[in-house]
Design an enzyme around this catalytic site. Structure first.
Site, short mmCIF file in Angstrom:
data_model
loop_
_atom_site.label_atom_id
_atom_site.label_comp_id
_atom_site.label_asym_id
_atom_site.label_seq_id
_atom_site.Cartn_x
_atom_site.Cartn_y
_atom_site.Cartn_z
N ASN A 1 0.83 -1.21 0.00
CA ASN A 1 0.00 0.00 0.00
C ASN A 1 0.86 1.26 0.00
O ASN A 1 0.52 2.24 0.62
CB ASN A 1 -0.94 -0.02 1.21
CG ASN A 1 -1.97 1.09 1.15
OD1 ASN A 1 -2.39 1.49 0.08
ND2 ASN A 1 -2.36 1.59 2.29
N SER B 1 -3.32 2.81 -8.37
CA SER B 1 -4.00 4.10 -8.48
C SER B 1 -4.57 4.22 -9.89
O SER B 1 -4.06 3.60 -10.82
CB SER B 1 -2.98 5.23 -8.26
OG SER B 1 -3.54 6.48 -8.57
N TYR C 1 4.70 10.53 -10.14
CA TYR C 1 3.81 9.60 -9.42
C TYR C 1 3.11 8.69 -10.41
O TYR C 1 3.07 7.47 -10.22
CB TYR C 1 2.79 10.39 -8.58
CG TYR C 1 1.77 9.51 -7.91
CD1 TYR C 1 2.11 8.75 -6.81
CD2 TYR C 1 0.47 9.45 -8.39
CE1 TYR C 1 1.17 7.94 -6.20
CE2 TYR C 1 -0.48 8.65 -7.78
CZ TYR C 1 -0.12 7.89 -6.68
OH TYR C 1 -1.06 7.08 -6.07
N LYS D 1 3.17 4.56 -10.76
CA LYS D 1 1.97 3.73 -10.70
C LYS D 1 1.74 2.96 -12.00
O LYS D 1 1.19 1.86 -11.99
CB LYS D 1 0.75 4.58 -10.30
CG LYS D 1 0.82 5.06 -8.85
CD LYS D 1 0.99 3.88 -7.89
CE LYS D 1 0.96 4.30 -6.44
NZ LYS D 1 0.98 3.16 -5.51
N VAL E 1 -8.68 9.08 -3.03
CA VAL E 1 -9.05 8.62 -1.70
C VAL E 1 -8.65 9.70 -0.70
O VAL E 1 -7.54 10.23 -0.76
CB VAL E 1 -8.33 7.29 -1.34
CG1 VAL E 1 -8.75 6.81 0.04
CG2 VAL E 1 -8.61 6.22 -2.40
N GLU E 2 -9.54 10.01 0.21
CA GLU E 2 -9.26 11.04 1.20
C GLU E 2 -8.33 10.47 2.28
O GLU E 2 -8.76 9.74 3.16
CB GLU E 2 -10.55 11.57 1.83
CG GLU E 2 -10.32 12.80 2.68
CD GLU E 2 -11.61 13.45 3.12
OE1 GLU E 2 -11.53 14.40 3.90
OE2 GLU E 2 -12.70 13.03 2.70
N THR E 3 -7.05 10.80 2.14
CA THR E 3 -6.01 10.38 3.08
C THR E 3 -5.08 11.56 3.31
O THR E 3 -5.39 12.68 2.91
CB THR E 3 -5.19 9.20 2.50
OG1 THR E 3 -4.50 9.66 1.33
CG2 THR E 3 -6.08 8.01 2.14
#
Length: 187
Positions: free
Chosen positions: A18, A80, A95, A99, A130-132
């Site tokens: 992850n 992603s 990024y 991915k 995703v809200e992180t």
């Protein structure tokens, strides 16, 4: 880490990679342009975390499974949507490159496992936004920019990704979920 897992839990049956790190460094105006400067290069850190660490954890998980004759394990790479398309934002091009590599590595792993006549499964789960803490780390110098990313769109939640992992792990042995793409459903 794998030594500790072995001593405490005998080994790995399921590995969920992850890792997801993005550093705001465009291709054309990035800070470092020489190969020997890679230690200070933000993009190199993304490659180390998103590709190299994932590859090492995958290899060590496989070795743990083989050592204990676990032939029904699972390796899940949290990827992603950026591993399938490039967004028009130069801050995340590196990024996206990492991915895309995860997409290729997961397919390559699946092929290697098939060639080895293994029943260990490999899955990539590719969520949308995703809200992180991802945005706040990406834009650590500009908290307003980070907040605007999540304010502008309804995001998936970490629980949604956990549900996708549970779904993949609950599939019967004859089912290979190769790629799960999940995005927020807009009503």
């Amino acid at each position: 880490m794998f030594t500790a897992i072995k001593s405490q839990h005998r080994g790995v049956d399921v590995c969920v990679n992850n890792a997801g790190l993005a550093q705001p460094e465009p291709l054309l105006s990035g800070e470092n342009s020489r190969l020997e400067d890679h230690d200070g290069c933000k993009c190199f850190t993304s490659f180390q975390v998103n590709i190299l660490a994932l590859s090492i954890c995958t290899r060590e998980s496989y070795r743990s499974m083989k050592e204990r004759d676990v032939d029904d394990g699972h390796i899940i790479n949290i990827n992603s949507m950026s591993g399938h398309r490039v967004v028009p934002n130069p801050d995340v091009h590196f990024y996206s490159a990492t991915k895309y590599a995860v997409t290729a590595l997961t397919e390559g792993l699946r092929q290697e496992l098939r060639d080895a006549k293994s029943h260990i499964r490999a899955t990539a789960i590719s969520p949308g936004l995703v809200e992180t803490e991802f945005a706040s780390r990406l834009h650590s110098q500009s908290p307003e920019k980070a907040a605007a990313i999540y304010a502008g769109i309804k995001c998936l939640q970490a629980e949604d990704i956990a549900s996708a992992v549970t779904y993949v792990l609950s599939a019967p042995p004859h089912v290979q979920a190769e790629l799960v793409i999940i995005q927020k459903y807009f009503t």
